[in-house]
Design a protein around this motif. Structure first.
Motif, PDB file in Angstrom:
ATOM      1  N   ALA A   1      -8.595   2.402 -19.571  1.00  0.00           N
ATOM      2  CA  ALA A   1      -7.168   2.244 -19.831  1.00  0.00           C
ATOM      3  C   ALA A   1      -6.901   2.775 -21.233  1.00  0.00           C
ATOM      4  CB  ALA A   1      -6.750   0.779 -19.727  1.00  0.00           C
TER       5      ALA A   1
ATOM      6  N   HIS B   1       4.719   1.152 -18.773  1.00  0.00           N
ATOM      7  CA  HIS B   1       3.998   0.057 -19.391  1.00  0.00           C
ATOM      8  C   HIS B   1       3.103  -0.565 -18.329  1.00  0.00           C
ATOM      9  CE1 HIS B   1       7.065  -0.730 -22.863  1.00  0.00           C
ATOM     10  NE2 HIS B   1       6.631   0.521 -22.818  1.00  0.00           N
ATOM     11  N   ILE B   2       1.895  -0.990 -18.750  1.00  0.00           N
ATOM     12  CA  ILE B   2       0.916  -1.527 -17.820  1.00  0.00           C
ATOM     13  C   ILE B   2       0.288  -2.791 -18.391  1.00  0.00           C
ATOM     14  CG2 ILE B   2      -1.002  -0.152 -18.741  1.00  0.00           C
ATOM     15  CD1 ILE B   2      -1.928   0.202 -15.763  1.00  0.00           C
TER      16      ILE B   2
ATOM     17  N   LEU C   1      -4.164   2.892 -23.867  1.00  0.00           N
ATOM     18  CA  LEU C   1      -2.919   2.184 -24.149  1.00  0.00           C
ATOM     19  C   LEU C   1      -2.475   2.406 -25.585  1.00  0.00           C
ATOM     20  CD1 LEU C   1      -3.806  -1.310 -22.622  1.00  0.00           C
ATOM     21  CD2 LEU C   1      -2.737   0.629 -21.482  1.00  0.00           C
TER      22      LEU C   1
ATOM     23  N   LEU D   1       1.354   2.929 -21.273  1.00  0.00           N
ATOM     24  CA  LEU D   1       0.321   3.676 -20.553  1.00  0.00           C
ATOM     25  C   LEU D   1       0.275   5.116 -21.049  1.00  0.00           C
ATOM     26  CD1 LEU D   1      -1.770   3.689 -18.179  1.00  0.00           C
ATOM     27  CD2 LEU D   1       0.102   4.582 -16.779  1.00  0.00           C
TER      28      LEU D   1
ATOM     29  N   ARG E   1      -1.355   8.194 -15.298  1.00  0.00           N
ATOM     30  CA  ARG E   1      -0.112   8.699 -15.871  1.00  0.00           C
ATOM     31  C   ARG E   1       0.117  10.164 -15.512  1.00  0.00           C
ATOM     32  NH1 ARG E   1       3.357   7.526 -20.379  1.00  0.00           N
ATOM     33  NH2 ARG E   1       4.513   9.423 -20.845  1.00  0.00           N
TER      34      ARG E   1
ATOM     35  N   LEU F   1       2.594  -2.509 -13.344  1.00  0.00           N
ATOM     36  CA  LEU F   1       2.951  -1.192 -13.868  1.00  0.00           C
ATOM     37  C   LEU F   1       4.442  -1.036 -13.656  1.00  0.00           C
ATOM     38  CD1 LEU F   1       2.097   1.607 -15.029  1.00  0.00           C
ATOM     39  CD2 LEU F   1       1.847   2.361 -12.656  1.00  0.00           C
TER      40      LEU F   1
ATOM     41  N   SER G   1      -5.955   7.298 -18.659  1.00  0.00           N
ATOM     42  CA  SER G   1      -6.194   6.055 -17.921  1.00  0.00           C
ATOM     43  C   SER G   1      -6.659   6.446 -16.521  1.00  0.00           C
ATOM     44  CB  SER G   1      -4.925   5.214 -17.859  1.00  0.00           C
ATOM     45  OG  SER G   1      -4.518   4.842 -19.160  1.00  0.00           O
TER      46      SER G   1
END
Length: 134
Positions: free
Chosen positions: A42, A76-77, A44, A91, A15, A64, A95
């Motif tokens: 990750a 968003h992932i 989140l 996300l 990110r 992604l 990460s």
């Protein structure tokens, strides 16, 4: 649309790297077109959650998506763990790329994206306008 491929290296923050890169561009609007690779961590935020969740492991990036502006991103992932279990969410910073992240980003020179606090949601939400000529 101007299409730009990017490759992130092990240890890069997915990110933060995208946000920093977007801040260095002449264009003021962008989107993620494609992303594959892996994460070792990750970070989140799940729907409706106030706090982030940190997931450690050998994680494959399945998807992604999101928008990029000079003052931030909304991403968003979805990732899969070593058993193939899939999890996804918003996300967050933290990460970390495990082996690689191969991205294709679209820059939108005719548009201006920025984020403003929306009192109704409590978040800095996307604002959109045509970019002034010149």
């Amino acid at each position: 649309m101007k299409v730009v491929p990017l490759r992130l290296a092990p240890g890069d923050d997915l990110r933060q790297t995208l946000e920093t890169w977007m801040g260095e561009q002449q264009e003021q609007a962008g989107c993620v077109i494609s992303a594959v690779g892996s994460l070792s961590v990750a970070q989140l935020r799940f729907a409706g959650a106030a706090e982030d969740t940190k997931i450690h492991g050998e994680l494959e990036i399945l998807s992604l998506a999101g928008t990029l502006s000079p003052d931030g991103a909304h991403l968003h992932i979805a990732v899969a763990d070593s058993r193939g279990a899939v999890i996804g969410g918003h996300l967050c910073a933290g990460s970390l790329v495990r082996t690689t992240a191969e991205l294709v980003v679209g820059l939108l020179p005719e548009w201006h994206f920025w984020r403003e606090l929306d009192p109704a949601t409590g978040y800095a939400e996307l604002r959109i306008s045509p970019r002034a000529a010149g």
